[in-house]
Design an enzyme around this catalytic site. Structure first.
Site, PDB file in Angstrom:
ATOM      1  N   TYR A  26      39.886 -31.753 -29.778  1.00  0.00           N
ATOM      2  CA  TYR A  26      38.448 -31.519 -29.871  1.00  0.00           C
ATOM      3  C   TYR A  26      38.208 -30.128 -30.441  1.00  0.00           C
ATOM      4  CZ  TYR A  26      33.554 -30.991 -28.320  1.00  0.00           C
ATOM      5  OH  TYR A  26      32.192 -30.802 -28.269  1.00  0.00           O
TER       6      TYR A  26
ATOM      7  N   ASP B  78      42.986 -23.610 -33.360  1.00  0.00           N
ATOM      8  CA  ASP B  78      41.796 -23.596 -32.524  1.00  0.00           C
ATOM      9  C   ASP B  78      42.230 -23.103 -31.144  1.00  0.00           C
ATOM     10  OD1 ASP B  78      39.735 -24.051 -30.813  1.00  0.00           O
ATOM     11  OD2 ASP B  78      39.361 -26.126 -31.428  1.00  0.00           O
TER      12      ASP B  78
ATOM     13  N   LYS C  88      35.040 -19.558 -25.278  1.00  0.00           N
ATOM     14  CA  LYS C  88      35.339 -19.477 -23.842  1.00  0.00           C
ATOM     15  C   LYS C  88      35.657 -18.048 -23.371  1.00  0.00           C
ATOM     16  CE  LYS C  88      36.671 -24.347 -23.876  1.00  0.00           C
ATOM     17  NZ  LYS C  88      35.684 -25.155 -23.203  1.00  0.00           N
TER      18      LYS C  88
HETATM   19  C1  LIG Z   1      39.704 -26.499 -28.226  1.00  0.00           C
HETATM   20  C2  LIG Z   1      38.211 -26.450 -28.303  1.00  0.00           C
HETATM   21  N1  LIG Z   1      37.636 -26.151 -29.465  1.00  0.00           N
HETATM   22  C3  LIG Z   1      36.298 -26.070 -29.595  1.00  0.00           C
HETATM   23  C4  LIG Z   1      35.476 -26.319 -28.522  1.00  0.00           C
HETATM   24  C5  LIG Z   1      33.990 -26.217 -28.682  1.00  0.00           C
HETATM   25  O1  LIG Z   1      33.518 -25.087 -28.023  1.00  0.00           O
HETATM   26  P1  LIG Z   1      31.983 -25.003 -27.533  1.00  0.00           P
HETATM   27  O2  LIG Z   1      31.830 -25.999 -26.448  1.00  0.00           O
HETATM   28  O3  LIG Z   1      31.847 -23.573 -27.091  1.00  0.00           O
HETATM   29  O4  LIG Z   1      31.138 -25.293 -28.716  1.00  0.00           O
HETATM   30  C6  LIG Z   1      36.034 -26.633 -27.285  1.00  0.00           C
HETATM   31  C7  LIG Z   1      35.176 -26.910 -26.133  1.00  0.00           C
HETATM   32  O5  LIG Z   1      35.578 -27.353 -25.102  1.00  0.00           O
HETATM   33  C8  LIG Z   1      37.438 -26.711 -27.189  1.00  0.00           C
HETATM   34  O6  LIG Z   1      38.022 -27.029 -26.036  1.00  0.00           O
END
Ligand SMILES: Cc1ncc(COP(=O)(O)O)c(C=O)c1O
Length: 428
Positions: free
Chosen positions: A144, A239, A267
């Protein structure tokens, strides 16, 4: 009733907010029942509107690596708020946090702050496309990267939970530029490169996956991706929204000694306020507006309250790097304790863990990609989740999520949790 006030609040919320929540996975759809409404949190505990206390393993889905209401973060935000909450002009604070982040993370020269992990990943692929002058990207099934259109192609987390990985509203035109590979399957990636010669701008990956439960990269998988990218003029995007400033000071680049071309954060970097960021070496970052042609912007990007929280958090992690060892030790202790009680209660399970990311899959077979993650027994997970709630332990309401350990957890909290798992799993 344990959650009476939460139930009332949920009913009210459903009237004015779609599904009663502002992010779908909070709605308890995959585990059933009514979402619990948080009232406050401190350290390792979160308190709900009914006065229940939970040992918290969500930690706001990752940011609270040092526990809730961490004093230096709270006071930094309060002090900054008194000076004005947003200016739309550059501030010294943005340079201060940027300098610190660049000093902590390997292989980056410049960093751009945004408001969420979604924005960070979305901007990173635009930058990669602009820089390489190519359109296609590879992502891995079950990973994700936020909810921007290019990524809602077999996305993990909430999107799996709702059984609609390809969201309506994502156009076929957008979807065709996202190529899907299986996590930990290097041949699959090679085949995609063979079929799309000189067309792939970037591979984006959660270097330790956390959105199909915790799935570690297998031996040499990330190295092999690095090599393929080098051989094909493709950028490798890590990511690190979940893993950054959690698994090590410099994230997985440091943990596995692998160089990414662009790194995305979210985060922890915001200390619990809405912050994301993406970073790379000069050559790539100088492609961004206003220096270069790739456009990216934000009214509230680099917001002083968010930057103050993030700076206090990064300073704390930078000053006490033993925190990463402590997190690892605490999570290993939890892993051992849970494995022991589940085994003695004859519950089929696999526990995956990297540092302070851990997940319990209710399936005895190895879990190494999206397909194997889907084999977990969701009925058992539901009983596990609700049983733990009653015992005062809060884990993510989805079998496809990692648990997030915070340094505020004491060994007493961990023993409390292991006893709760023992009690709950006796009834499976
Ligand atoms: C690995 C990863 N990338 C991107 C995101 C997206 O972040 P946000 O919820 O701050 O938009 C998340 C959210 O859980 C994530 O776990």
């Amino acid at each position: 009733m344990l959650y009476q006030r939460s139930s009332q609040l949920f009913t009210e919320a459903e009237e004015v907010i779609p599904g009663g929540v502002n992010s779908p996975v909070r709605a308890f759809k995959s585990v059933g029942g009514t979402p619990i409404f948080a009232k406050s949190a401190k350290g390792a505990y979160v308190y709900d509107e009914d006065g229940n206390r939970f040992v918290d393993y969500i930690n706001s889905w990752g940011p609270m690596v040092l526990g809730h209401a961490y004093e230096p973060v709270v006071s930094a935000v309060i002090e900054k708020a008194k000076l004005g909450t947003s200016f739309g002009m550059p501030t010294a604070l943005e340079t201060e946090i940027a300098k610190l982040a660049v000093s902590m993370v390997p292989n980056i020269d410049k960093i751009r702050f945004v408001n969420s992990g979604t924005e960070a990943c979305m901007s990173a692929i635009r930058l990669a496309r602009g820089f390489t002058k190519r359109d296609k990207i590879i992502k891995f099934a079950g990973c994700y990267h936020g909810h921007s259109d290019s990524f809602l192609i077999q996305a993990g987390s909430g999107a799996i939970t709702f059984g609609s990985p390809n969201s309506p509203g994502v156009t076929a035109g957008t979807a065709k530029d996202t190529l899907l590979a299986s996590y930990n399957d290097i041949q699959n990636v090679k085949d995609l490169f063979e079929a799309n010669k000189n067309e792939i701008a970037a591979i984006i990956i959660e270097p330790v996956a956390g959105n199909m439960g915790c799935i570690p990269p297998q031996q040499d998988f990330l190295e092999a991706l690095r090599q393929i990218c080098d051989d094909n003029g493709t950028l490798l995007i890590f990511d690190e929204v979940m893993t950054g400033f959690r698994l090590a000071k410099g994230g997985t680049q440091e943990l596995y000694n692998i160089k990414a071309d662009i790194v995305c954060f979210g985060k922890v970097i915001g200390g619990g306020l809405p912050v994301g960021a993406f970073a790379a070496r000069n050559e790539i970052m100088n492609y961004l507006a206003p220096l270069g042609p790739v456009y990216q912007a934000g009214t509230l990007s680099g917001n002083p309250l968010a930057m103050a929280a993030g700076l206090a958090m990064l300073k704390a992690l930078n000053a006490d790097q033993a925190v990463f060892t402590r997190l690892e030790e605490k999570t290993a202790y939890l892993e051992k304790g849970i494995a022991k009680v589940l085994t003695s209660n004859n519950v089929l399970h696999t526990i995956n863990r990297v540092g302070s990311m851990i997940s319990v899959h209710f399936d005895a077979n190895p879990v190494f990609d999206f397909e194997t993650a889907k084999n977990g027994d969701n009925d058992t997970f539901k009983k596990f989740f609700h049983g733990l709630l009653v015992e005062g332990v809060y884990i993510a309401p989805s079998a496809y999520e990692t648990w997030f350990i915070s340094d505020a957890l004491t060994y007493e909290d961990l023993d409390f949790t292991i006893r709760a798992v023992d009690k709950v799993s006796k009834d499976f």
